[in-house]
Design an enzyme around this catalytic site. Structure first.
Site, PDB file in Angstrom:
ATOM      1  N   HIS A  58      -7.915  -4.719  -0.493  1.00 21.85           N
ATOM      2  CA  HIS A  58      -7.285  -4.115   0.207  1.00 21.85           C
ATOM      3  C   HIS A  58      -6.757  -4.235   0.795  1.00 21.85           C
ATOM      4  CE1 HIS A  58      -4.092  -0.432  -0.559  1.00 21.85           C
ATOM      5  NE2 HIS A  58      -3.994  -0.705   1.155  1.00 21.85           N
ATOM      6  N   ASP A 104      -9.944  -3.893  -5.123  1.00 25.45           N
ATOM      7  CA  ASP A 104      -9.112  -2.961  -4.484  1.00 25.45           C
ATOM      8  C   ASP A 104      -8.930  -1.282  -5.002  1.00 25.45           C
ATOM      9  OD1 ASP A 104      -7.248  -1.164  -2.949  1.00 25.45           O
ATOM     10  OD2 ASP A 104      -5.626  -2.652  -3.600  1.00 25.45           O
ATOM     11  N   SER A 152       0.661  -1.244   0.095  1.00 27.21           N
ATOM     12  CA  SER A 152      -0.131  -0.028   0.105  1.00 27.21           C
ATOM     13  C   SER A 152       0.759   1.397  -0.197  1.00 27.21           C
ATOM     14  CB  SER A 152      -1.040  -0.100   1.493  1.00 27.21           C
ATOM     15  OG  SER A 152      -1.813   0.590   1.065  1.00 27.21           O
TER      16      SER A 152
END
Length: 339
Positions: free
Chosen positions: A295, A265, A166
């Site tokens: 995610h 995501d 991320s």
């Protein structure tokens, strides 16, 4: 392979009950601190807490996870030795504002043991207390020191892999770009797990996944924009390739790269576009989309097949290990690279 109706309804309900990031990031930090206290250290992994100096005189904490070979025999008694093939320099996720070394301890231990790598996790300074480019400079300076043998004296630079998930994937990609531009060290490989690499996550963005997955899958379009707002120092930072690497006009001379995205995501499409740009500019790239993934799934327990399959892909990238045969029910789509 779609999420079940029950699972999708649960994820949607949780997503819609979550408060805004600006109002909740401190509470999330507290919850993560409490969760980190419950982690039990695996005796097969040694944890060492060190510090690394960075450009403004601050000492950035790093936690080193070293996998151990533990043998007990009647003849030799207990014998413990280090057992690793290389080093992963890891930058954690959390929107630059959440997550830390303690919260990621369980995941880093698991990674060290399953991939037989020493993991060096960086506790970079977080936003909004420290805005761009402080977090990036922390990560870059720690990487520079690691490559120079100033953090671990036995490190082999050619076996250091940059990695992050991320926002940590964003930092890893930016560190690789900065390293190329400065010429101060030369990463050979990087792993980017569902990274943020673009600067527009509004409804009018060029990426469909932001619109398709931006409301109901835990990480929302608005949350991404809130995290970015807390991270950047000024509006001009949005166009800085060290914040949004996909904006770089030149992505040549980048490390061998593995990009892993998640089907549901919002950041899926930009991660895959980044992989395609790297390949187009001459880098060696593998890119996988994990089906049914949302995610942050990499932090889930190993009981989830999606997590086990991701580790298999990581082992394939690092060591050439064979991937599981899933011809009838693949958990991923291999978008780029050699099968």
């Amino acid at each position: 392979m779609a999420l079940s109706k029950a699972a999708l309804a649960a994820v949607r309900a949780i997503t819609r009950l979550r408060p805004g990031i600006g109002d909740s990031y401190l509470r999330q930090r507290s919850a993560e601190d409490m969760s980190a206290r419950l982690v039990v250290v695996n005796p097969r992994c040694r944890l060492d807490d060190l510090v690394a100096p960075v450009r403004d005189g601050c000492q950035v904490p790093v936690r080193v996870f070293t996998p151990l070979d533990v043998n007990l025999s009647l003849k030799r008694g207990l014998h413990v030795s280090e057992d690793f093939r290389g080093t992963i320099l890891f930058f954690h996720g959390g929107g630059w504002a959440n997550g830390d070394v303690a919260f990621y301890t369980e995941s880093c231990m698991r990674t060290a043991l399953r991939l037989e790598r020493r993991v060096v996790s960086v506790d970079y300074r977080r936003s909004p207390e420290h805005r761009f480019p402080v977090s990036l400079h922390d990560c870059y300076d720690v990487a520079k020191a690691l490559f120079a043998g100033e953090i671990l004296t036995d490190v082999r630079p050619d076996r250091i892999v940059l990695a992050g998930d991320s926002a940590g994937g964003n930092l890893a990609a930016a560190v690789s770009l900065m390293a190329r531009d400065s010429g101060e060290f030369d990463p050979r490989a990087q792993i980017l797990l569902y990274p943020l690499v673009y600067n527009d996550h509004s409804e009018s963005t060029i990426f469909d996944s932001v619109r398709e997955n931006g409301e109901d899958y835990l990480l929302t379009r608005q949350a991404i924009q809130d995290y970015v707002h807390m991270y950047l120092s000024s509006p001009a930072d949005r166009d800085n390739p060290y914040f949004a690497p996909l904006l770089s006009p030149d992505l040549s001379r980048q490390p061998r790269t593995l990009v892993i995205t998640a089907e549901y995501d919002p950041l899926r499409d930009e991660g895959e576009a980044y992989a395609a740009r790297l390949e187009a500019d001459g880098s060696e790239v593998d890119c996988y989309r994990m089906l049914d993934g949302i995610h942050g799934y990499f932090l889930y327990p190993m009981t989830f097949g999606l997590v086990r399959d991701t580790y298999a892909i990581l082992a394939n990238f690092l060591d050439g290990a064979a991937l599981p045969s899933k011809e009838s029910d693949k958990a991923w789509i291999h978008l780029l690279g050699t099968d």
